[in-house]
Design an enzyme around this catalytic site. Structure first.
Site, PDB file in Angstrom:
ATOM      1  N   ASN A   1     -25.596 -15.362 -10.453  1.00  0.00           N
ATOM      2  CA  ASN A   1     -25.705 -15.796  -9.059  1.00  0.00           C
ATOM      3  C   ASN A   1     -24.924 -17.085  -8.843  1.00  0.00           C
ATOM      4  O   ASN A   1     -25.318 -17.959  -8.070  1.00  0.00           O
ATOM      5  CB  ASN A   1     -27.173 -15.989  -8.654  1.00  0.00           C
TER       6      ASN A   1
ATOM      7  N   HIS B   1     -16.959 -14.247  -9.180  1.00  0.00           N
ATOM      8  CA  HIS B   1     -18.334 -14.584  -8.807  1.00  0.00           C
ATOM      9  C   HIS B   1     -19.266 -13.655  -9.571  1.00  0.00           C
ATOM     10  O   HIS B   1     -19.273 -12.442  -9.353  1.00  0.00           O
ATOM     11  CB  HIS B   1     -18.550 -14.443  -7.305  1.00  0.00           C
ATOM     12  N   CYS B   2     -20.040 -14.219 -10.490  1.00  0.00           N
ATOM     13  CA  CYS B   2     -20.938 -13.435 -11.339  1.00  0.00           C
ATOM     14  C   CYS B   2     -22.266 -13.242 -10.612  1.00  0.00           C
ATOM     15  O   CYS B   2     -22.975 -14.210 -10.310  1.00  0.00           O
ATOM     16  CB  CYS B   2     -21.151 -14.140 -12.676  1.00  0.00           C
ATOM     17  N   LYS B   3     -22.604 -11.989 -10.347  1.00  0.00           N
ATOM     18  CA  LYS B   3     -23.867 -11.698  -9.673  1.00  0.00           C
ATOM     19  C   LYS B   3     -25.052 -11.827 -10.617  1.00  0.00           C
ATOM     20  O   LYS B   3     -26.180 -12.041 -10.165  1.00  0.00           O
ATOM     21  CB  LYS B   3     -23.819 -10.295  -9.079  1.00  0.00           C
TER      22      LYS B   3
END
EC number: 2.3.1.225
Length: 485
Positions: free
Chosen positions: A168, A163-165
């Site tokens: 998002n 999950h790439c912050k």
């Protein structure tokens, strides 16, 4: 939470830890079913992550400072190349970044459902994992083998990587290439921008006149301390220290961004080379403190047995699976002269690698006659050789025809026969309540044990041609010592 089954195989189960919570326990009566959070469709779903806002601010800062201040200060024959190269890279990065943010990486069955309502809260008292047997208990759909349930997006992502912050959004099978293109284009654009800023910063102290080749500086030949920014569209006067400060700040942020982006790109190149995902890499390199639960489950699996222990365990298991009349005791030591104490009995109720626990009814006080010809003949059944040889120096061979009446009197009949071409289930034979024939049992043994059969069989000159029953010890009347005798 990452789990492993007791057969040392990673399971396809991922449970959310933070974003999906369980309902608090009530002191009396079951609590009503509560509703959890909604699933996020893509990177534009509310709320935005703080790192996503930071990424957009950095992009705007680099674009404004680079195209509005630094590139116009280059020599006039370099300005077109600067605008073309950096403009193409920044535009390409913007396209792939927006596409990676906008794509929904969820599983196909999850995308077919509606995102309108919230998902139920995951209850660990009912399910050990979110995904069990390729079915998500939260999304309530069947998912693929590579799908994982993301706790941040609250949905199953096909080919889950991480999950790439900064986006998002989850990075999965649908947007992984776009994510890599976004990282590579950002790294290349920042590197070019750092080179331009370094040139402007150094040239300002070496020869500042090379930075004043634009036609707007011709009217300021006598005022070298006045500079223009946002050339040529909207020239704004400023001082030299402001340009130097902005160039130095851009260099620092650019070097930091280059280090982070370069490390991220090299890491994903390493993962692609080894055909791994970020999730699989993290699971493989998880510290041993977090795997204590896995070790506790592995303790219930019996260790790898030696060939002699394997044969003893088969004999005990066949005795357990064969029904005996009530009140009849198990087989005792038939021939104490040729008997040997067995290895310690496994703990009752120990769970094997698959299936229910096997309750072995074994009398610890009575030694297991594991070398007794009666038990060997009872275990082999019709596949037994015509003669059983005793140990060297302990008498002549024993013909099986003389032993069969004694076997019937002692209740040591062979296990129930099965069809010759019976399909062996994937679960081990020891974990099923069915008695398999002797050839099937030998095929279940270790390679070393099977080698002992072949080694003794090939020594016989009258060994039959290899066929369906070539692994069984049929010697056509030859007096050959069986293994472990």
């Amino acid at each position: 939470m990452y789990k492993m089954n007791i057969c040392n195989k990673p399971s396809n189960k991922t449970a959310p830890e933070k974003s999906v919570w369980t309902a608090p326990a009530q002191p009396s009566g079951p609590s009503p079913e509560l509703q959890g959070q909604r699933s996020r469709r893509n990177g534009w779903s509310w709320p935005p992550h703080p790192l996503q806002i930071v990424a957009w601010l950095l992009y705007l800062f680099f674009a404004v400072i680079g195209f509005g201040i630094l590139v116009p200060l280059l020599p006039h024959h370099w300005v077109p190349a600067g605008y073309a190269c950096m403009g193409a890279i920044f535009a390409g990065h913007l396209v792939v970044h927006l596409t990676a943010v906008s794509i929904d990486p969820a599983d196909a069955n999850v995308r077919d459902k509606s995102y309108a309502g919230p998902l139920p809260i995951f209850n660990r008292s009912q399910h050990a994992h979110v995904i069990e047997d390729l079915h998500c208990n939260l999304c309530n759909v069947d998912v693929s083998a590579r799908s994982k349930h993301c706790s941040a997006c609250n949905k199953c992502v096909c080919g889950f990587d991480h999950h790439c912050k900064w986006l998002n959004n989850c990075v999965g099978e649908r947007n992984y290439r776009l994510f890599l293109h976004s990282v590579a284009s950002a790294l290349l654009g920042v590197l070019l921008l750092v080179l331009v800023a370094t040139y402007v910063f150094v040239e300002f102290f070496v020869n500042p006149m090379r930075l004043r080749t634009n036609r707007h500086f011709e009217v300021l030949k006598n005022h070298t301390d006045v500079w223009f920014v946002f050339l040529p569209a909207a020239p704004v006067e400023t001082q030299a220290p402001a340009i130097l400060a902005l160039a130095a700040l851009l260099i620092l942020l650019g070097l930091l961004s280059t280090a982070l982006l370069g490390h991220l790109l090299c890491f994903h190149i390493y993962l692609m080379w080894h055909k791994l995902t970020t999730y699989e890499y993290i699971v493989q390199h998880r510290p041993p403190q977090e795997a204590k639960g896995v070790h506790r489950e592995l303790e219930s699996c019996p260790p790898k047995m030696r060939p002699i222990q394997e044969m003893e365990f088969y004999m005990r298991t066949f005795r357990h699976m064969r029904p005996e009349p009530p009140g009849q005791a198990g087989p005792a030591a038939v021939n104490a002269k040729h008997s040997r104490p067995a290895s310690p009995d496994p703990t009752p109720g120990r769970r094997d690698c698959a299936g229910p626990p096997v309750q072995v009814e074994w009398d610890r006080k009575k030694p297991l006659p594991w070398r007794s010809p009666l038990l060997l003949l009872a275990m082999w059944g019709p596949q037994a050789p015509p003669c059983l040889c005793r140990k060297r120096g302990r008498g002549a061979c024993i013909k099986c025809e003389r032993l069969r009446p004694r076997i019937r009197r002692r209740g040591l009949g062979p296990p129930a026969a099965a069809p010759a071409r019976r399909r062996i289930p994937r679960t081990p034979a020891l974990c099923t309540p069915l008695a398999l024939p002797a050839p099937t049992t030998r095929r279940r043994q270790s390679p070393w044990t099977r080698f002992q059969w072949r080694r003794r069989a090939w020594a016989a000159p009258l060994w039959p041609p290899r066929g369906a029953g070539a692994d069984s010890p049929r010697w056509r009347g030859r007096r050959v010592r069986p293994p472990f005798s």
